[in-house]
Motif scaffolding. Structure first.
Motif, short mmCIF file in Angstrom:
data_model
loop_
_atom_site.label_atom_id
_atom_site.label_comp_id
_atom_site.label_asym_id
_atom_site.label_seq_id
_atom_site.Cartn_x
_atom_site.Cartn_y
_atom_site.Cartn_z
N ILE A 46 6.28 -0.86 1.50
CA ILE A 46 5.26 -0.03 2.14
C ILE A 46 4.63 -0.85 3.27
CG2 ILE A 46 3.21 1.38 1.83
CD1 ILE A 46 5.49 2.28 0.08
N THR A 105 -2.50 10.67 -1.09
CA THR A 105 -1.37 9.98 -0.47
C THR A 105 -1.53 8.47 -0.61
OG1 THR A 105 -0.98 11.74 1.14
CG2 THR A 105 -0.18 9.54 1.70
N LYS A 106 -2.71 7.97 -0.31
CA LYS A 106 -2.95 6.52 -0.36
C LYS A 106 -2.78 5.99 -1.78
CE LYS A 106 -6.39 5.03 2.27
NZ LYS A 106 -7.74 4.97 2.89
N HIS A 133 1.62 -0.60 6.06
CA HIS A 133 0.44 0.15 6.49
C HIS A 133 0.11 -0.23 7.92
CE1 HIS A 133 -0.47 1.51 2.36
NE2 HIS A 133 -0.14 0.29 1.97
N LEU A 176 1.06 6.00 -2.64
CA LEU A 176 1.79 4.91 -2.00
C LEU A 176 1.46 3.56 -2.64
CD1 LEU A 176 1.51 5.94 1.77
CD2 LEU A 176 3.46 6.24 0.24
N ASP A 177 0.22 3.40 -3.06
CA ASP A 177 -0.19 2.12 -3.66
C ASP A 177 0.46 1.89 -5.02
OD1 ASP A 177 -1.76 1.41 -1.53
OD2 ASP A 177 -3.63 2.16 -2.41
N CYS A 179 9.43 12.61 5.98
CA CYS A 179 8.99 12.62 4.59
C CYS A 179 9.11 13.98 3.90
CB CYS A 179 7.55 12.10 4.49
SG CYS A 179 6.37 13.06 5.45
N LEU A 236 3.70 2.91 -5.88
CA LEU A 236 5.15 3.00 -5.87
C LEU A 236 5.79 1.72 -6.39
CD1 LEU A 236 5.74 4.78 -2.43
CD2 LEU A 236 6.14 5.73 -4.70
N ASP A 269 3.31 3.83 6.34
CA ASP A 269 2.09 4.63 6.23
C ASP A 269 1.38 4.54 7.57
OD1 ASP A 269 -0.23 5.93 5.55
OD2 ASP A 269 -1.08 4.20 4.50
N ILE A 303 8.79 2.65 3.74
CA ILE A 303 7.85 3.71 4.09
C ILE A 303 6.79 3.12 5.01
CG2 ILE A 303 6.13 5.33 3.22
CD1 ILE A 303 7.70 5.45 0.62
#
Length: 211
Positions: free
Chosen positions: A56, A43-44, A58, A47-48, A85, A50, A35, A33
């Motif tokens: 991930i 969202t943040k 960034h 994602l943190d 997404c 997962l 970001d 993914i």
């Protein structure tokens, strides 16, 4: 063959929070993914938290083609598959696409029919004719292909921030002699939304983007 699924994310719709576990559960392939500079706190935080086996990345916001390029560049293995997404796959998409590529040794990439979701419904068959490709995009953005082809073509054009970057990339595939094969089943679910890039931005800049 090892395949990485590349998912760009920039303040994605809430549906993404439910779809990602489903995507992750149907494949043992790496999920990456990107970001792309999301600012939405939910969202943040999502994602943190997962699982560690989802990579991930960034980065500052570079737009959809830049996010795809970042994810593909990071991918390991022979094949990659871009997936936005808010879209998703049937569990058999990868297996059937890889098998078809192995059988059709003169083809370079694979894709499937589309099943429309959201504000449109139905099955959208896809076929490939390079001449027609110059005027209408015959291929979904969601195509399974070898990474070396992406490298040879120089990736997606990162200047195309208002859409059609997949159409332009698909034309370059044909120009360079790379042609695809279709799995004649609706294995790719494509969400149609008036708020999506195609409906809200690209369609109003069609002539400029097409030129």
């Amino acid at each position: 063959m090892k395949t990485a699924i590349i998912i760009p994310a920039y303040n994605p719709p809430k549906s993404f929070l439910q779809l990602l576990p489903a995507i992750h559960s149907i494949t043992s392939s790496p999920v990456i993914i990107v970001d792309d500079g999301s600012t939405d706190p939910e969202t943040k935080a999502y994602l943190d938290n997962l699982p560690n086996d989802i990579l991930i990345i960034h980065q500052n916001n570079r737009g959809l083609p830049g996010a795809r390029n970042t994810g593909i560049r990071k991918a390991r293995g022979e094949l990659f598959l871009p997936l936005d997404c808010d879209d998703w796959l049937e569990p058999t998409f990868l297996e059937k696409s890889i098998n078809l590529l192995n059988l059709a040794t003169n083809k370079s990439f694979a894709y499937s029919y589309m099943k429309l979701e959201g504000e449109a419904r139905g099955i959208l068959p896809k076929s490939y004719n390079f001449f027609e490709q110059l005027f209408t995009n015959q291929i979904p953005y969601c195509i399974l292909m070898p990474k070396f082809i992406w490298e040879k073509l120089g990736g997606y054009d990162e200047s195309m921030l208002n859409g059609y970057e997949d159409w332009e990339f698909n034309i370059r595939l044909g120009v360079n002699g790379y042609h695809g094969i279709v799995v004649p089943e609706p294995l790719f679910h494509y969400r149609v939304s008036s708020k999506g890039m195609l409906k809200s931005i690209s369609i109003y800049a069609h002539l400029d983007l097409w030129k």
